[in-house]
Design an enzyme around this catalytic site. Structure first.
Site, mmCIF file in Angstrom:
data_model
loop_
_atom_site.group_PDB
_atom_site.id
_atom_site.type_symbol
_atom_site.label_atom_id
_atom_site.label_comp_id
_atom_site.label_asym_id
_atom_site.label_seq_id
_atom_site.Cartn_x
_atom_site.Cartn_y
_atom_site.Cartn_z
ATOM 1 N N ASP A 1 12.492 132.078 57.347
ATOM 2 C CA ASP A 1 12.376 130.614 57.329
ATOM 3 C C ASP A 1 12.209 130.111 55.903
ATOM 4 O O ASP A 1 12.312 128.916 55.645
ATOM 5 C CB ASP A 1 11.185 130.157 58.185
ATOM 6 C CG ASP A 1 11.166 128.640 58.366
ATOM 7 O OD1 ASP A 1 12.199 128.075 58.776
ATOM 8 O OD2 ASP A 1 10.131 128.011 58.063
ATOM 9 N N GLU B 1 13.923 127.884 46.685
ATOM 10 C CA GLU B 1 14.482 126.839 47.551
ATOM 11 C C GLU B 1 14.659 125.517 46.826
ATOM 12 O O GLU B 1 15.063 124.526 47.436
ATOM 13 C CB GLU B 1 13.541 126.626 48.755
ATOM 14 C CG GLU B 1 13.353 127.872 49.587
ATOM 15 C CD GLU B 1 12.329 127.706 50.699
ATOM 16 O OE1 GLU B 1 11.527 126.761 50.667
ATOM 17 O OE2 GLU B 1 12.333 128.536 51.607
ATOM 18 N N HIS C 1 13.113 126.305 56.344
ATOM 19 C CA HIS C 1 11.689 126.013 56.108
ATOM 20 C C HIS C 1 11.181 124.966 57.117
ATOM 21 O O HIS C 1 10.583 123.954 56.731
ATOM 22 C CB HIS C 1 11.463 125.526 54.668
ATOM 23 C CG HIS C 1 10.091 125.860 54.171
ATOM 24 N ND1 HIS C 1 9.855 126.443 52.965
ATOM 25 C CD2 HIS C 1 8.873 125.695 54.733
ATOM 26 C CE1 HIS C 1 8.559 126.613 52.782
ATOM 27 N NE2 HIS C 1 7.936 126.161 53.855
HETATM 28 P P1 NAD Z 1 -4.503 131.654 55.648
HETATM 29 O O1 NAD Z 1 -5.135 131.442 54.331
HETATM 30 O O2 NAD Z 1 -5.212 131.225 56.883
HETATM 31 O O3 NAD Z 1 -4.157 133.223 55.817
HETATM 32 C C1 NAD Z 1 -3.593 134.015 54.814
HETATM 33 C C2 NAD Z 1 -4.173 135.416 54.993
HETATM 34 O O4 NAD Z 1 -3.497 136.311 54.099
HETATM 35 C C3 NAD Z 1 -5.679 135.490 54.644
HETATM 36 O O5 NAD Z 1 -6.406 136.002 55.767
HETATM 37 C C4 NAD Z 1 -5.730 136.453 53.467
HETATM 38 O O6 NAD Z 1 -6.871 137.284 53.502
HETATM 39 C C5 NAD Z 1 -4.456 137.269 53.684
HETATM 40 N N1 NAD Z 1 -4.011 137.972 52.500
HETATM 41 C C6 NAD Z 1 -4.105 137.581 51.195
HETATM 42 N N2 NAD Z 1 -3.565 138.552 50.416
HETATM 43 C C7 NAD Z 1 -3.122 139.525 51.240
HETATM 44 C C8 NAD Z 1 -2.451 140.785 51.020
HETATM 45 N N3 NAD Z 1 -2.156 141.206 49.790
HETATM 46 N N4 NAD Z 1 -2.125 141.534 52.101
HETATM 47 C C9 NAD Z 1 -2.428 141.110 53.363
HETATM 48 N N5 NAD Z 1 -3.070 139.953 53.614
HETATM 49 C C10 NAD Z 1 -3.395 139.170 52.573
HETATM 50 O O7 NAD Z 1 -3.072 130.985 55.557
HETATM 51 P P2 NAD Z 1 -2.139 130.530 56.775
HETATM 52 O O8 NAD Z 1 -2.462 129.128 57.134
HETATM 53 O O9 NAD Z 1 -2.168 131.582 57.828
HETATM 54 O O10 NAD Z 1 -0.713 130.505 56.035
HETATM 55 C C11 NAD Z 1 -0.101 131.709 55.574
HETATM 56 C C12 NAD Z 1 1.124 131.363 54.744
HETATM 57 O O11 NAD Z 1 2.134 130.787 55.580
HETATM 58 C C13 NAD Z 1 0.868 130.257 53.700
HETATM 59 O O12 NAD Z 1 0.349 130.783 52.520
HETATM 60 C C14 NAD Z 1 2.217 129.661 53.498
HETATM 61 O O13 NAD Z 1 2.853 130.347 52.429
HETATM 62 C C15 NAD Z 1 2.966 129.970 54.784
HETATM 63 N N6 NAD Z 1 3.338 128.743 55.559
HETATM 64 C C16 NAD Z 1 4.635 128.580 55.919
HETATM 65 C C17 NAD Z 1 5.026 127.473 56.663
HETATM 66 C C18 NAD Z 1 6.455 127.260 57.116
HETATM 67 O O14 NAD Z 1 6.783 126.169 57.606
HETATM 68 N N7 NAD Z 1 7.336 128.237 57.010
HETATM 69 C C19 NAD Z 1 4.059 126.518 57.016
HETATM 70 C C20 NAD Z 1 2.724 126.715 56.636
HETATM 71 C C21 NAD Z 1 2.376 127.840 55.911
#
Ligand code: NAD
Length: 330
Positions: free
Chosen positions: A259, A264, A295
């Site tokens: 996605d 981008e 996205h």
């Molecule tokens: P979040 O902060 O709740 O969770 C991220 C998790 O990743 C945390 O628990 C953290 O401990 C973990 N983490 C950090 N470094 C790590 C590593 N090296 N290995 C494994 N785990 C690791 O964030 P979220 O709300 O779950 O969002 C996650 C990601 O999704 C965001 O950072 C964003 O990039 C992406 N996102 C994408 C969309 C989309 O529309 N495609 C929308 C929202 C968010």
């Protein structure tokens, strides 16, 4: 209270109208982003909500907001890297964001990609276009409850993703260096290497950080199962795109659902000529075992409603001198 909402998207309008009716506040919706040319539109308004990717870099802009009596900036996004937090602090502006608007939205899109790839829908679609109705042994499918899913990053979205796969009967492994085992008793915590080597579906949900950039590259693809499917709903930069293409071409892995792509900026939420797209994007798009969406994993009615409501409620709270739990620490 009179609020100006910059960068209003069409999908947001009905939720803003509902919020105005419910709360009695007045919101002026403008499509322009906040910048030096559009700042004067905020004259006479008590609060501001923004939605933009372009940086609000000019320090004079923050000073001007303060002189206009503005006390806050509420971004309707999770990310706030476009805002100069030091300039906000210096000018007494409180920043709020919407960190969690609907983890299920992204989790469900990830599952949609995984099921599409697991059942070879891309291959079957191109065969249907050629009148090829044969049952090819190469395209025999697996069933989701027999699959091992590896979640990398078990935060809000990774956790919601794990719950969905668990409910479908899959074995769910998770790797997250910052989580405690008791946070999610329905997953099996393990290390990254075990996920790389044993998962049939690998789902990425970490932020893009120097430590996570290119976390899936040639060595990881080489160690994966040949039937492995990669799902990236997080950030394109987590994967080395050139290595991904090579792994797909060499059949080291079975497919990829994306996605987000590494860069981008040239086409984010825009319509562009296909031949102007980066060549790696065009290569991936041509593969039937790759699914790309623009996205939009977050783009559901629930998400948009939450982004609008949470952000506007925060404007009211902060302008009225109350604290919001969505305040960004500056
Ligand atoms: P979040 O902060 O709740 O969770 C991220 C998790 O990743 C945390 O628990 C953290 O401990 C973990 N983490 C950090 N470094 C790590 C590593 N090296 N290995 C494994 N785990 C690791 O964030 P979220 O709300 O779950 O969002 C996650 C990601 O999704 C965001 O950072 C964003 O990039 C992406 N996102 C994408 C969309 C989309 O529309 N495609 C929308 C929202 C968010």
């Amino acid at each position: 209270m009179k609020i100006i909402m910059y960068g209003t998207g069409n999908a947001e309008r009905e939720y803003v109208k509902e919020w105005m009716e419910q709360t009695g506040n007045e919101v002026k919706m403008v499509t322009e982003q906040l910048n030096a040319q559009t700042i004067d539109l905020a004259q006479g308004f008590a609060g501001i909500s923004i939605q933009q990717t372009k940086p609000l870099g000019d320090p004079a802009l923050y000073q001007k907001l303060a002189t206009m009596g503005i006390k806050q900036l509420a971004t309707r996004t999770a990310g706030f890297d476009m805002i100069d937090l030091a300039a906000c602090r210096d000018n007494g502006l409180v920043v709020t964001n919407v960190a969690v608007y609907s983890p299920r939205a992204i989790a469900e899109m990830g599952l949609t990609h995984a099921m599409y790839l697991l059942r070879h829908i891309g291959e079957y679609t191109s065969r249907m276009e050629q009148g090829d109705f044969r049952w090819n042994p190469e395209l025999i499918s697996n069933e989701i409850y027999n699959q091992t899913v590896g979640i990398i990053g078990l935060g809000n979205i990774g956790g919601a993703t794990a719950q969905i796969y668990k409910a479908l009967g899959a074995r769910v492994l998770a790797y997250d260096p910052n989580k405690n085992v008791e946070d999610a008793p329905f997953v099996e915590y393990t290390d990254l290497d075990t996920i790389i080597k044993t998962a049939d579906i690998i789902s990425l949900h970490t932020p893009l950080l120097p430590s996570t950039q290119n976390m899936l590259a040639a060595p990881q693809f080489a160690a994966m199962k040949k039937n492995a499917i990669i799902i990236n709903m997080a950030r394109g930069g987590l994967i080395n795109t050139a290595d991904l293409i090579e792994a797909l071409e060499n059949k080291e892995i079975a497919g990829a659902g994306l996605d987000t792509l590494a860069d981008e900026t040239g086409f984010f939420n825009q319509k562009v000529a296909v031949d102007s797209l980066p060549s790696d994007y065009q290569q991936l798009q041509a593969m039937p075992n790759v699914l790309i969406t623009p996205h939009v994993a977050f783009f559901t009615q629930t998400s948009i409603r939450n982004m609008v409501e949470i952000s506007l409620n925060d404007v009211v709270r902060v302008v009225n001198g109350q604290h919001s739990r969505n305040e960004v620490r500056i």
